[in-house]
Design a protein around this motif. Structure first.
Motif, PDB file in Angstrom:
ATOM      1  N   CYS A  13       0.996  -1.008  -0.044  1.00  0.00           N
ATOM      2  CA  CYS A  13      -0.099   0.032  -0.070  1.00  0.00           C
ATOM      3  C   CYS A  13       0.844   1.346  -0.032  1.00  0.00           C
ATOM      4  O   CYS A  13       0.425   2.183  -0.469  1.00  0.00           O
ATOM      5  N   HIS A 100      -9.837  -4.641   1.299  1.00  0.00           N
ATOM      6  CA  HIS A 100      -9.283  -4.805  -0.058  1.00  0.00           C
ATOM      7  C   HIS A 100      -8.578  -5.856   0.227  1.00  0.00           C
ATOM      8  O   HIS A 100      -7.955  -6.278   1.116  1.00  0.00           O
ATOM      9  N   HIS A 102      -5.127  -6.259  -0.569  1.00  0.00           N
ATOM     10  CA  HIS A 102      -3.637  -5.903  -0.292  1.00  0.00           C
ATOM     11  C   HIS A 102      -3.077  -6.605   0.962  1.00  0.00           C
ATOM     12  O   HIS A 102      -3.890  -6.799   1.850  1.00  0.00           O
ATOM     13  N   HIS A 105      -3.037  -5.445   4.520  1.00  0.00           N
ATOM     14  CA  HIS A 105      -4.601  -5.539   5.119  1.00  0.00           C
ATOM     15  C   HIS A 105      -5.214  -6.694   5.326  1.00  0.00           C
ATOM     16  O   HIS A 105      -5.903  -6.979   6.316  1.00  0.00           O
ATOM     17  N   HIS A 218      -6.646   2.810  -6.336  1.00  0.00           N
ATOM     18  CA  HIS A 218      -5.875   2.076  -5.452  1.00  0.00           C
ATOM     19  C   HIS A 218      -6.317   0.329  -5.449  1.00  0.00           C
ATOM     20  O   HIS A 218      -5.349  -0.199  -5.071  1.00  0.00           O
ATOM     21  N   ASP A 238      -6.937   3.117   3.634  1.00  0.00           N
ATOM     22  CA  ASP A 238      -5.791   3.632   2.737  1.00  0.00           C
ATOM     23  C   ASP A 238      -6.064   4.899   2.009  1.00  0.00           C
ATOM     24  O   ASP A 238      -5.376   5.816   1.869  1.00  0.00           O
TER      25      ASP A 238
HETATM   26 ZN   LIG Z   1      -4.057  -0.748  -0.131  1.00  0.00          ZN
END
Ligand SMILES: [Zn+2]
Length: 345
Positions: A13, A100, A102, A105, A218, A238
């Protein structure tokens, strides 16, 4: 699509901290490091709590029938938090909601899978799927394949690939294929078993939580979560930051400003971003204002005939000097906005 995906996978991120080796699944050193330190739980309002691991924040709601958690963050953190929650609240985690996909996270939800449904946007699934075995190593890491066999062995890996080797190596064979590198460091991100594409409600113990998908540049599986029924908390990961310059070059695009404005218009009092300090709705308003003022300032610089470099030197956004990441993000924010406005995006 592929190049964007690789860029995101390599960067996470935000920037990665320095790596220190460890036997744990996701060493804390791999996560973004800032002045925010420590692992703790705090009460936000009524039955809604925040939990922190250094710069990272998650939020959970406790009801008589169980807990609804947003953001697992990582295996070690989830293991710790699960123990703390069991001890304090004596009810199991029933839902884990992903913001999300990523890695920093979404890792670690497997820890809760014995009692919880893992709720995620349907767009998570293609990100987590392994690409075809024939996928070549991405161009930007090909130099690491010193012996030229089309894979990056553990002994060859460098930089982020080395630091996150175990997060890429899905088949645990100590070599990363093109498919594994292309997919990203997602080994510990468990696929959701409860997916959605439209806004939905989750009700538990008489309390309601709204799961609201808002795809962004993102993350196309980006989701925000609103805790309602008297608690008035909104969580967004984020992209809407609290007294911190937003990340990247897309921050003042027309569509992005419109998305933030949509969130600003919602009803809540407390605002929690997945990073940094706790906020309120006023912080979302400030975040929106930053983007609008950035757009206007860069527009004026362009109208005055300034080059990109001149605009980066002149658009100082001084009212925001006290925000976190001012030095790191301002030049990129200006550059992305300049390019967008001059290409009529
Ligand atoms: Zn992210």
């Amino acid at each position: 699509m592929t190049s964007r995906r690789i860029a995101v996978a390599l960067a996470g991120c935000l920037a990665l901290g320095a790596f220190a080796g460890s036997a744990s699944a996701q060493p804390r050193e791999l996560y973004q490091q800032t002045a925010h330190k420590g692992r703790e739980i705090g009460n936000l309002t009524q039955n809604v709590y925040w939990a922190r691991m250094d710069d990272y924040l998650s939020v959970f709601m406790v009801t008589s029938e169980g807990i609804i958690l947003v953001e697992p963050i990582g295996t070690e953190f989830a293991t710790w938090l699960k123990g703390e929650m069991a001890q304090r609240f004596k009810v199991p985690v029933k839902y884990v909601i992903y913001s999300h996909h990523h890695w920093d996270h979404g890792s670690g939800a497997a820890v809760y899978a014995d009692t919880a449904r893992l709720v995620g946007h349907a767009n998570m699934l293609p990100h987590l799927a392994m690409p075809p075995a024939s996928t070549p190593l991405p161009q930007n890491v090909r130099a690491q394949d010193v012996n030229g066999n089309g894979q990056i062995e553990r002994s060859e890996a460098q930089g982020n690939i080395k630091a996150q080797f175990d997060l890429y190596d899905a088949d645990r064979n100590d070599a990363l294929s093109g498919a594994e590198v292309t997919r990203g460091p997602l080994v510990y991100v468990r696929a959701p078993n409860d997916v959605y594409t439209e806004r939905r409600d989750i009700t538990l113990g008489g309390k309601r939580v709204e799961v609201i998908p808002i795809p962004t540049p993102h993350a196309d599986d980006n989701t925000i979560v609103r805790f309602v029924d008297g608690t008035n908390v909104l969580f967004a990961s984020d992209w809407i930051t609290v007294r911190r310059l937003p990340f990247g070059g897309d921050v003042a695009l027309k569509e992005e400003i419109a998305r933030v404005r949509t969130v600003e218009a919602m009803d809540y009092e407390h605002f929690v971003c997945s990073h940094g300090m706790l906020g309120t709705k006023a912080d979302v308003t400030s975040n929106l204002r930053y983007r609008e003022e950035l757009r206007d300032a860069v527009s004026r610089a362009i109208a005055a005939g300034q080059t990109l470099e001149q605009a980066q030197a002149s658009v100082l956004m001084e009212a925001y000097k006290g925000w976190e990441f001012y030095d790191q993000q301002r030049p990129g924010n200006v550059a992305g906005t300049y390019r967008a406005l001059t290409s009529n995006r």
